[in-house]
Design an enzyme around this catalytic site. Structure first.
Site, PDB file in Angstrom:
ATOM      1  N   CYS A   1       0.812  -1.229   0.000  1.00 54.12           N
ATOM      2  CA  CYS A   1       0.000   0.000   0.000  1.00 54.12           C
ATOM      3  C   CYS A   1       0.840   1.270   0.000  1.00 54.12           C
ATOM      4  O   CYS A   1       0.317   2.360  -0.248  1.00 54.12           O
ATOM      5  CB  CYS A   1      -0.963  -0.017   1.182  1.00 54.12           C
ATOM      6  SG  CYS A   1      -2.046  -1.445   1.162  1.00 54.12           S
TER       7      CYS A   1
ATOM      8  N   HIS B   1      -3.306   7.176   2.780  1.00 54.48           N
ATOM      9  CA  HIS B   1      -3.727   5.840   2.357  1.00 54.48           C
ATOM     10  C   HIS B   1      -5.045   5.518   3.068  1.00 54.48           C
ATOM     11  O   HIS B   1      -5.181   5.747   4.270  1.00 54.48           O
ATOM     12  CB  HIS B   1      -2.641   4.827   2.732  1.00 54.48           C
ATOM     13  CG  HIS B   1      -3.072   3.413   2.534  1.00 54.48           C
ATOM     14  ND1 HIS B   1      -3.675   2.994   1.369  1.00 54.48           N
ATOM     15  CD2 HIS B   1      -3.027   2.328   3.349  1.00 54.48           C
ATOM     16  CE1 HIS B   1      -3.961   1.710   1.480  1.00 54.48           C
ATOM     17  NE2 HIS B   1      -3.590   1.287   2.667  1.00 54.48           N
TER      18      HIS B   1
ATOM     19  N   ASN C   1     -10.343   0.040   0.837  1.00 51.51           N
ATOM     20  CA  ASN C   1      -8.889   0.104   0.708  1.00 51.51           C
ATOM     21  C   ASN C   1      -8.488  -0.516  -0.633  1.00 51.51           C
ATOM     22  O   ASN C   1      -8.669  -1.715  -0.838  1.00 51.51           O
ATOM     23  CB  ASN C   1      -8.267  -0.675   1.878  1.00 51.51           C
ATOM     24  CG  ASN C   1      -6.745  -0.691   1.844  1.00 51.51           C
ATOM     25  OD1 ASN C   1      -6.133  -0.306   0.849  1.00 51.51           O
ATOM     26  ND2 ASN C   1      -6.136  -1.157   2.915  1.00 51.51           N
TER      27      ASN C   1
HETATM   28  N1  COA Z   1     -18.034  -8.517  11.290  1.00 50.65           N
HETATM   29  C1  COA Z   1     -18.395  -8.938  12.521  1.00 50.65           C
HETATM   30  N2  COA Z   1     -17.508  -9.315  13.430  1.00 50.65           N
HETATM   31  C2  COA Z   1     -16.204  -9.262  13.101  1.00 50.65           C
HETATM   32  C3  COA Z   1     -15.768  -8.823  11.845  1.00 50.65           C
HETATM   33  C4  COA Z   1     -16.738  -8.442  10.922  1.00 50.65           C
HETATM   34  N3  COA Z   1     -16.440  -8.014   9.667  1.00 50.65           N
HETATM   35  N4  COA Z   1     -14.416  -8.868  11.812  1.00 50.65           N
HETATM   36  C5  COA Z   1     -14.010  -9.323  12.987  1.00 50.65           C
HETATM   37  N5  COA Z   1     -15.100  -9.571  13.787  1.00 50.65           N
HETATM   38  C6  COA Z   1     -15.116 -10.077  15.156  1.00 50.65           C
HETATM   39  C7  COA Z   1     -14.014 -11.101  15.371  1.00 50.65           C
HETATM   40  O1  COA Z   1     -14.425 -12.395  14.974  1.00 50.65           O
HETATM   41  C8  COA Z   1     -13.835 -10.981  16.845  1.00 50.65           C
HETATM   42  O2  COA Z   1     -14.873 -11.677  17.477  1.00 50.65           O
HETATM   43  P1  COA Z   1     -14.588 -12.534  18.828  1.00 50.65           P
HETATM   44  O3  COA Z   1     -14.124 -11.507  19.811  1.00 50.65           O
HETATM   45  O4  COA Z   1     -15.912 -13.109  19.087  1.00 50.65           O
HETATM   46  O5  COA Z   1     -13.525 -13.514  18.429  1.00 50.65           O
HETATM   47  C9  COA Z   1     -14.030  -9.504  17.118  1.00 50.65           C
HETATM   48  O6  COA Z   1     -14.807  -9.011  16.027  1.00 50.65           O
HETATM   49  C10 COA Z   1     -12.731  -8.755  17.182  1.00 50.65           C
HETATM   50  O7  COA Z   1     -11.941  -9.144  16.043  1.00 50.65           O
HETATM   51  P2  COA Z   1     -10.610  -8.431  15.640  1.00 50.65           P
HETATM   52  O8  COA Z   1     -10.066  -9.070  14.399  1.00 50.65           O
HETATM   53  O9  COA Z   1      -9.729  -8.377  16.843  1.00 50.65           O
HETATM   54  O10 COA Z   1     -11.199  -7.009  15.277  1.00 50.65           O
HETATM   55  P3  COA Z   1     -10.565  -5.591  15.393  1.00 50.65           P
HETATM   56  O11 COA Z   1     -11.218  -4.834  16.465  1.00 50.65           O
HETATM   57  O12 COA Z   1      -9.062  -5.641  15.393  1.00 50.65           O
HETATM   58  O13 COA Z   1     -11.030  -4.944  14.000  1.00 50.65           O
HETATM   59  C11 COA Z   1     -10.137  -4.525  11.820  1.00 50.65           C
HETATM   60  C12 COA Z   1     -10.662  -5.570  12.797  1.00 50.65           C
HETATM   61  C13 COA Z   1      -9.675  -5.254  10.573  1.00 50.65           C
HETATM   62  C14 COA Z   1     -11.265  -3.563  11.477  1.00 50.65           C
HETATM   63  C15 COA Z   1      -8.961  -3.730  12.462  1.00 50.65           C
HETATM   64  O14 COA Z   1      -8.092  -4.622  13.119  1.00 50.65           O
HETATM   65  C16 COA Z   1      -8.186  -2.962  11.446  1.00 50.65           C
HETATM   66  O15 COA Z   1      -8.721  -2.147  10.721  1.00 50.65           O
HETATM   67  N6  COA Z   1      -6.847  -3.175  11.371  1.00 50.65           N
HETATM   68  C17 COA Z   1      -6.019  -2.535  10.378  1.00 50.65           C
HETATM   69  C18 COA Z   1      -6.101  -3.314   9.112  1.00 50.65           C
HETATM   70  C19 COA Z   1      -5.572  -2.561   7.924  1.00 50.65           C
HETATM   71  O16 COA Z   1      -5.596  -1.348   7.862  1.00 50.65           O
HETATM   72  N7  COA Z   1      -5.104  -3.286   6.912  1.00 50.65           N
HETATM   73  C20 COA Z   1      -4.627  -2.768   5.687  1.00 50.65           C
HETATM   74  C21 COA Z   1      -3.241  -2.291   5.805  1.00 50.65           C
HETATM   75  S1  COA Z   1      -2.693  -1.528   4.349  1.00 50.65           S
END
Ligand code: COA
Length: 332
Positions: free
Chosen positions: A112, A259, A289
């Site tokens: 990215c 980004h 994204n």
């Molecule tokens: N819908 C519903 N529930 C979801 C979900 C979705 N789309 N995605 C994850 N969950 C759930 C998980 O299963 C987990 O449930 P549990 O606690 O019962 O196991 C809970 O939500 C927390 O999951 P987690 O993966 O820890 O979520 P998070 O709070 O870290 O949020 C992102 C996930 C992806 C939104 C966040 O981590 C993020 O944006 N990170 C940066 C990613 C990024 O920018 N990537 C590109 C880089 S260029």
């Protein structure tokens, strides 16, 4: 002073829209979960064209916006982490489609951060006089790597392309690139080579994650929390570094074009920098994204809307797999 001028912009956005409700049809997720945590409502998916087609269309639009002939482009740099081929470089395929017969071609992949990396390279080529009219194309088809059974990553990504034409100017330009390779397993897509070499042993010992699991091969794998934590500080540090080279405080920037990974990341990073939200441009709500294509697509939207005015100090900042990060500050 060696600087750059952006004299053309273009983009290509595929027609097919996957909004959050479409994801609810295939996964246990909802708009109520996705939108507040990411700022994303929808993304576009290239259901019927390859990545290089999108890149070429964005390039054609950039040439058209500048009324510039493809034959006069002397270098094409494509940034992509989702190429259709291992080789040739996607820039060669773009060259063929647009007829830029006099251009040298190569690709860069810093995920990215790719557009900022390409811009940094282009700036250096322009400064030496090696090339004069450079076309940067950032084109990404994340849908060919995303695991649509993974609700935590699939909801983030889309497909699209952006392109810019740049040439030398005497306006200031500063850039900074960084990487933390130690953190690479926070975000990767491992290639599953279908080799039939009979002498291969087991190379899994080289990776913390083992790749016996088919789901860790050819799919995008992400530790969302680790990426989030890295991104906020990396973005803030990159902006500070690029801005300070020009003697600017981040609060003096007229427009920050980040980004578009997650709106919460953008808000936190710009808050750390003291940049008010009305100076931060986002289109994540309708684009999601699209990796290295995010920034040039934003730029195209801004130029088309007449929001880029002479004398403005623009800042581009990004991060991504690598983990890489970078920023550029330029005066228009
Ligand atoms: N819908 C519903 N529930 C979801 C979900 C979705 N789309 N995605 C994850 N969950 C759930 C998980 O299963 C987990 O449930 P549990 O606690 O019962 O196991 C809970 O939500 C927390 O999951 P987690 O993966 O820890 O979520 P998070 O709070 O870290 O949020 C992102 C996930 C992806 C939104 C966040 O981590 C993020 O944006 N990170 C940066 C990613 C990024 O920018 N990537 C590109 C880089 S260029």
């Amino acid at each position: 002073m060696n600087g750059i001028e952006i004299f053309g912009t273009g983009s290509y956005v595929p027609d097919f829209v996957a909004d959050n409700d479409k994801f609810s049809e295939i996964l246990d997720t909802s708009d109520e979960w996705i939108f507040p945590r990411t700022g994303i409502k929808q993304r576009h998916i290239a259901t019927d064209v390859p990545n290089y087609y999108m890149g070429a269309e964005a390039a054609k639009n950039a040439l058209k916006s500048a009324n510039f002939k493809a034959e006069d482009v002397d270098l094409i740099i494509v940034s992509t982490c989702t190429p259709d081929f291992f080789y040739p470089a996607m820039s060669c395929l773009v060259q063929k489609r647009i007829g830029a017969v006099n251009a040298a071609c190569f690709d860069v992949n810093s995920a990215c951060t790719g557009f900022i990396t390409a811009l940094d390279i282009a700036y250096n080529y322009l400064a030496t006089g090696k090339h004069k009219n450079i076309l940067i194309v950032s084109s990404e088809k994340l849908s060919q790597q995303v695991d649509y059974t993974d609700r935590a990553s699939s909801i983030l990504f889309g497909d699209a392309a952006g392109a810019v034409l740049i040439r030398k100017s005497d306006k200031p330009f500063y850039s900074f690139l960084g990487a933390e390779g130690d953190e690479f397993e926070a975000l990767y897509c491992k290639v599953n080579y279908r080799t039939n070499c009979p002498w291969y042993g087991d190379i899994n010992e080289f990776y913390e994650n083992r790749f016996d699991d088919e789901h860790k091969q050819n799919y995008l794998v992400q530790d969302g929390k680790a990426v989030y934590k890295f991104a906020v500080n990396a973005m803030a540090n990159a902006v500070k570094n690029a801005a300070s080279q020009g003697g600017y405080d981040p609060s003096e920037l007229d427009l920050v074009i980040p980004h578009q990974a997650n709106l919460r990341i953008i808000e936190k990073a710009t808050e750390l920098l003291g940049v008010p939200s009305d100076k931060v441009y986002t289109n994540i709500e309708h684009m999601g994204n699209v990796s290295s294509a995010c920034i040039p697509i934003c730029l195209n939207e801004l130029f088309k809307a007449g929001r880029i005015k002479e004398g403005m100090k623009l800042c581009f900042v990004g991060f991504g797999a690598g983990l890489t990060y970078g920023a550029a500050v330029m005066e228009v």
